[in-house]
Design a protein around this motif. Structure first.
Motif, PDB file in Angstrom:
ATOM      1  N   GLU A  58      18.828 -24.163   5.903  1.00  9.10           N
ATOM      2  CA  GLU A  58      18.440 -25.531   5.549  1.00  9.10           C
ATOM      3  C   GLU A  58      16.941 -25.644   5.331  1.00  9.10           C
ATOM      4  N   LYS A  59      16.195 -24.783   5.991  1.00 11.12           N
ATOM      5  CA  LYS A  59      14.734 -24.804   5.829  1.00 11.12           C
ATOM      6  C   LYS A  59      14.290 -23.811   4.757  1.00 11.12           C
ATOM      7  N   ARG A  60      14.883 -22.629   4.805  1.00  5.92           N
ATOM      8  CA  ARG A  60      14.510 -21.578   3.844  1.00  5.92           C
ATOM      9  C   ARG A  60      15.738 -20.837   3.339  1.00  5.92           C
ATOM     10  N   PRO A  61      16.364 -21.393   2.292  1.00 10.71           N
ATOM     11  CA  PRO A  61      17.576 -20.747   1.783  1.00 10.71           C
ATOM     12  C   PRO A  61      17.295 -19.332   1.267  1.00 10.71           C
ATOM     13  N   ASN A  62      18.227 -18.442   1.605  1.00  6.73           N
ATOM     14  CA  ASN A  62      18.163 -17.050   1.135  1.00  6.73           C
ATOM     15  C   ASN A  62      16.854 -16.356   1.512  1.00  6.73           C
ATOM     16  N   CYS A  63      16.322 -16.677   2.695  1.00  9.92           N
ATOM     17  CA  CYS A  63      15.086 -16.042   3.169  1.00  9.92           C
ATOM     18  C   CYS A  63      15.363 -15.191   4.395  1.00  9.92           C
ATOM     19  N   PHE A  64      14.593 -14.124   4.525  1.00  9.53           N
ATOM     20  CA  PHE A  64      14.831 -13.167   5.603  1.00  9.53           C
ATOM     21  C   PHE A  64      13.529 -12.819   6.315  1.00  9.53           C
ATOM     22  N   TYR A  65      13.720 -12.439   7.582  1.00  9.56           N
ATOM     23  CA  TYR A  65      12.573 -12.183   8.461  1.00  9.56           C
ATOM     24  C   TYR A  65      12.681 -10.764   8.987  1.00  9.56           C
ATOM     25  N   THR A  66      11.571 -10.057   9.022  1.00 12.13           N
ATOM     26  CA  THR A  66      11.618  -8.693   9.541  1.00 12.13           C
ATOM     27  C   THR A  66      10.362  -8.358  10.328  1.00 12.13           C
ATOM     28  N   ARG A  67      10.524  -7.451  11.302  1.00  9.61           N
ATOM     29  CA  ARG A  67       9.394  -6.942  12.083  1.00  9.61           C
ATOM     30  C   ARG A  67       9.298  -5.445  11.856  1.00  9.61           C
ATOM     31  N   THR A  68       8.109  -4.970  11.552  1.00  5.95           N
ATOM     32  CA  THR A  68       7.944  -3.529  11.380  1.00  5.95           C
ATOM     33  C   THR A  68       7.787  -2.886  12.755  1.00  5.95           C
ATOM     34  N   ASN A  69       7.824  -1.575  12.794  1.00  6.64           N
ATOM     35  CA  ASN A  69       7.326  -0.870  13.968  1.00  6.64           C
ATOM     36  C   ASN A  69       5.859  -1.285  14.117  1.00  6.64           C
ATOM     37  N   PRO A  70       5.397  -1.603  15.334  1.00  7.08           N
ATOM     38  CA  PRO A  70       4.015  -2.105  15.503  1.00  7.08           C
ATOM     39  C   PRO A  70       2.948  -1.125  15.022  1.00  7.08           C
ATOM     40  N   GLY A  71       3.308   0.104  14.779  1.00  4.22           N
ATOM     41  CA  GLY A  71       2.340   1.078  14.279  1.00  4.22           C
ATOM     42  C   GLY A  71       2.408   1.258  12.769  1.00  4.22           C
ATOM     43  N   ASP A  72       3.230   0.446  12.092  1.00  2.00           N
ATOM     44  CA  ASP A  72       3.461   0.666  10.651  1.00  2.00           C
ATOM     45  C   ASP A  72       3.254  -0.657   9.906  1.00  2.00           C
ATOM     46  N   THR A  73       2.035  -1.189   9.972  1.00  2.00           N
ATOM     47  CA  THR A  73       1.780  -2.557   9.514  1.00  2.00           C
ATOM     48  C   THR A  73       0.883  -2.670   8.289  1.00  2.00           C
ATOM     49  N   ALA A  74       0.367  -1.541   7.791  1.00  2.00           N
ATOM     50  CA  ALA A  74      -0.613  -1.618   6.702  1.00  2.00           C
ATOM     51  C   ALA A  74      -0.631  -0.303   5.925  1.00  2.00           C
ATOM     52  N   ARG A  75      -1.374  -0.297   4.823  1.00  2.00           N
ATOM     53  CA  ARG A  75      -1.543   0.959   4.083  1.00  2.00           C
ATOM     54  C   ARG A  75      -2.301   1.960   4.944  1.00  2.00           C
ATOM     55  N   VAL A  76      -1.931   3.238   4.798  1.00  2.00           N
ATOM     56  CA  VAL A  76      -2.607   4.282   5.574  1.00  2.00           C
ATOM     57  C   VAL A  76      -3.439   5.111   4.598  1.00  2.00           C
ATOM     58  N   GLU A  77      -4.706   4.754   4.473  1.00  2.00           N
ATOM     59  CA  GLU A  77      -5.534   5.447   3.475  1.00  2.00           C
ATOM     60  C   GLU A  77      -5.763   6.901   3.873  1.00  2.00           C
ATOM     61  N   ALA A  78      -5.841   7.163   5.171  1.00  2.00           N
ATOM     62  CA  ALA A  78      -6.080   8.542   5.630  1.00  2.00           C
ATOM     63  C   ALA A  78      -4.905   9.456   5.277  1.00  2.00           C
ATOM     64  N   ALA A  79      -3.725   8.884   5.042  1.00  2.00           N
ATOM     65  CA  ALA A  79      -2.547   9.699   4.744  1.00  2.00           C
ATOM     66  C   ALA A  79      -2.166   9.604   3.264  1.00  2.00           C
ATOM     67  N   THR A  80      -3.075   9.065   2.453  1.00  2.00           N
ATOM     68  CA  THR A  80      -2.807   8.906   1.018  1.00  2.00           C
ATOM     69  C   THR A  80      -3.524  10.011   0.257  1.00  2.00           C
ATOM     70  N   PHE A  81      -2.792  10.737  -0.589  1.00  2.00           N
ATOM     71  CA  PHE A  81      -3.339  11.920  -1.252  1.00  2.00           C
ATOM     72  C   PHE A  81      -3.176  11.848  -2.770  1.00  2.00           C
ATOM     73  N   ILE A  82      -4.171  12.371  -3.457  1.00  2.00           N
ATOM     74  CA  ILE A  82      -4.052  12.630  -4.889  1.00  2.00           C
ATOM     75  C   ILE A  82      -4.000  14.150  -5.028  1.00  2.00           C
ATOM     76  N   CYS A  83      -2.835  14.659  -5.404  1.00  2.00           N
ATOM     77  CA  CYS A  83      -2.667  16.112  -5.466  1.00  2.00           C
ATOM     78  C   CYS A  83      -2.709  16.596  -6.909  1.00  2.00           C
ATOM     79  N   SER A  84      -3.921  16.640  -7.458  1.00  2.00           N
ATOM     80  CA  SER A  84      -4.126  17.251  -8.764  1.00  2.00           C
ATOM     81  C   SER A  84      -4.309  18.751  -8.539  1.00  2.00           C
ATOM     82  N   LYS A  85      -4.169  19.525  -9.629  1.00  2.00           N
ATOM     83  CA  LYS A  85      -4.325  20.980  -9.466  1.00  2.00           C
ATOM     84  C   LYS A  85      -5.708  21.297  -8.926  1.00  2.00           C
ATOM     85  N   ARG A  86      -6.744  20.665  -9.526  1.00  2.00           N
ATOM     86  CA  ARG A  86      -8.122  20.929  -9.084  1.00  2.00           C
ATOM     87  C   ARG A  86      -8.602  19.776  -8.214  1.00  2.00           C
TER      88      ARG A  86
END
Ligand code: GTP
Ligand code: SPV
Ligand code: MN
Length: 605
Positions: A58-86
């Motif tokens: 009645e307040k929010r039709p077809n809406c859903f709520y979720t909770r992440t693992n508290p350690g998985d809340t944002a982009r992880v730049e330290a674990a982001t890689f560009i794997c070019s040959k060089r």
């Protein structure tokens, strides 16, 4: 449910999918057809598994709520890689690993990783399906949460497979939460593998593999991984294109004159808010084409055109209020997914700004009972909590979002960041190359959108530091090359803004809808009908050039906002030089010239 691999007629796609099935050994396979029935069934399944909580219809039709693992809340730049040959091709701003080594490592994690799970195969189009600038991807994921979000954020389904045909090109995008299930093992509501998170782009083969994390920016692979990291490489190779971390908005004056503007601000620095704001200036109207990513291309007429490759908003919740961004609130009144906000006792959501006070009782994003007056309001929601909402539900969507598959002509490009000092409210670059210098020297205080320390000032060139798929110096050169590809007078005018200047810990500029005053000046500069003062850093409005009618602000504050502190800027030049020195011999000469000239102008003051 469509489980039939025979829907996939594309030979390369079929071969790739079969390889992943053999490697990951899922229990079920589901090819997404994009239908409403499929979406309903998937949401229902996620409710059954406990990943989703259905909000009060009645307040929010077809809406859903979720909770992440508290350690998985944002982009992880330290674990982001560009794997070019060089390594040189990934450049000094990206993490790099040899692609063969990386694939070996990833494949060992991927072996049997979907045991006990369903593999969702998601054909998606970035940009209108079949559009000239649009591109197709196929995401494989074992996360129902990702499948549900991808359906909002991109165009998913059978139409995409039709366009792909038997031999069409696509970007293969693999995702797994790396949490295989033994028979009888109970699943977690947010499966992930925090120790094995890798978000990997292979620019030469245009592939994406992301494992371990379920958070949006790491797992909705059409977004940052494809539409930015891979698409920057595709755009460079194509020559006349750009893939940017930019909003795209239309702004119409009271006389009915319309301009299109794109703007690049780092993550959580105001793109969504600007893109759909209600102008405080009477008669002015902003309409949104996109709030996060722009693909731009030089057209035959010599002008730059922009599309929004996405079909939804993955927006920052905290701070989104009736005052700051009512249009975002309207957009997520139905068909939306909320992540890591607070859950109210009547089955609705809450975050700071939604109402003046938090509810008397609620459940926090970590699932804890919360009582007003007893518990800390900061515990209610994560600072990077987000909503996923369908752009078609936005009351101020620009008609071009639906009707202009080849894009809108861009009049102005804005760069900006979160700067509590030094950088004035707005200024215009002297020309294109000077504008590229402005883009290359964007700096901003860090936000919660990525893991790491908040508030620290860091350079974030073009707001693309975490998103450029190749050597950033070559990316600067690609931007500079545009003056040689068209009549430079046809290129967009380039501006820089800063809504975040502070004094005694308080913002000097009211921001949000009041930013329309700055946009008006920008439009009038494009039309050549308003004044400006030449300063060493570029053209600034004099106080009388800004429409401040009806705004309760002192002239003293305005002059602070428009003050160019040459001494502080000379120090800024030194910092830029030092930062840019990491690019070594790849650093474009034209930028050295721009920096030298800027320094000379500042010293002459
Ligand atoms: P990403 O989705 O991470 O790329 O972020 P974004 O650039 O779209 O940022 P968004 O518009 O969601 O704004 C992030 C935060 O900045 C919110 O908390 C806003 O309330 C705040 N913000 C946006 N515009 C303004 C402004 O004009 N002034 C001030 N002071 N804050 C603003
Ligand atoms: C950003 O961090 O810039 C976002 C959110 O727009 S995410 O999709 O997580 O990258
Ligand atoms: Mn973003």
């Amino acid at each position: 449910m469509v489980n039939d691999l025979s829907l996939i007629k594309n030979k390369k796609a079929l071969a790739w999918i079969k390889e992943q099935i053999a490697l990951c050994t899922p229990d079920n396979i589901h090819v997404m057809d994009g239908s409403i029935e499929e979406s309903n069934a998937l949401n229902e399944l996620l409710v059954k598994k406990g990943t989703f909580i259905r909000l009060n219809p009645e307040k929010r039709p077809n809406c859903f709520y979720t909770r992440t693992n508290p350690g998985d809340t944002a982009r992880v730049e330290a674990a982001t890689f560009i794997c070019s040959k060089r390594q040189e091709d990934a450049g000094p701003t990206n993490n790099w690993m040899d692609p063969v080594q990386m694939k070996k490592k990833l494949h060992s994690l991927m072996k049997g990783c979907m045991k006990g799970r369903t593999m969702y195969i998601i054909p998606f189009s970035m940009g209108p399906t079949g559009g000239k600038i649009s591109r197709i991807g196929i995401e494989i994921t074992d996360s129902g949460f990702v499948a549900a979000n991808m359906r909002i954020m991109t165009r998913v389904g059978l139409e995409v497979l039709k366009v792909l045909g038997t031999d069409g090109e696509f970007v293969p995008a693999f995702h797994s939460v790396i949490s295989p299930l033994e028979p009888g093992q109970k699943d977690l509501t947010w499966p992930c593998d925090l120790k094995n998170r890798y978000i990997v782009q292979f620019p030469e083969t245009r592939e994406i593999i992301s494992v371990g994390s379920g958070y949006g920016g790491n797992s909705l692979l059409g977004k940052k991984c494809f539409a930015l990291r891979i698409a920057t490489v595709l755009s460079r190779d194509e020559g006349r294109s750009l893939a940017e971390h930019m909003l795209v908005l239309g702004i119409t004056s009271p006389e009915g004159k319309k301009h299109y503007i794109t703007a690049a601000f780092p993550s959580a620095c105001g793109k969504t808010n600007l893109a759909m704001m209600n102008c405080s200036l009477p008669g002015w109207k902003v309409t949104v084409v996109g709030d996060d990513i722009a693909w731009m291309k030089l057209n035959k007429d010599g002008r730059l055109y922009a599309i929004n490759p996405e079909s939804g908003f993955f927006g920052v919740a905290p701070g989104t209020s009736e005052e700051s961004n009512p249009n975002a609130l309207r957009t997520c009144e139905k068909d939306a997914i909320f992540t890591n906000v607070a859950l109210t006792t009547d089955g609705d959501v809450w975050w700071k700004g939604l109402t003046d006070q938090p509810p008397a009782n609620a459940i926090t994003w970590k699932g804890k009972k919360w009582t007003r007056g007893v518990d800390d309001p900061k515990e209610l929601f994560h600072p990077n909590s987000r909503f996923t909402a369908d752009i078609s539900n936005c009351p101020v969507v620009d008609p071009a979002y639906h009707n202009a598959p080849d894009g809108v002509p861009v009049d102005a490009i804005i760069f900006g960041g979160r700067r509590e000092s030094v950088v004035p409210l707005v200024f215009q670059s002297r020309d294109w190359n000077h504008g590229v210098l402005l883009g290359s020297s964007v700096a901003s205080e860090r936000t919660a959108a990525a893991e790491g320390k908040m508030g620290e000032l860091r350079f974030d060139p073009f707001a693309m530091l975490p998103f450029c798929g190749y050597n950033m110096a070559d990316y600067f050169a690609h931007w500079l090359s545009f003056t040689g590809k068209t009549d430079p007078s046809k290129l967009p005018k380039i501006f820089h803004v800063n809504w975040f200047r502070k004094e005694n810990g308080k913002f000097l500029w009211p921001g949000y809808g009041e930013n329309s005053r700055v946009l008006k000046w920008i439009c009038e500069r494009c039309d050549g009908v308003v004044g400006a003062v030449e300063t060493p850093i570029g053209y600034l409005p004099a106080a009388q050039d800004l429409d401040l009618s009806g705004l309760d602000i002192s002239m003293e504050t305005i002059s602070k906002l428009l003050y160019v502190d040459c001494k502080a800027y000379l120090q800024e030049v030194e910092k830029i030089r030092k930062y840019h020195s990491m690019f070594g011999s790849k650093y474009p000469k034209a930028l050295t010239v721009e920096l030298d000239n800027l320094e000379k102008r500042l010293k002459q003051q």
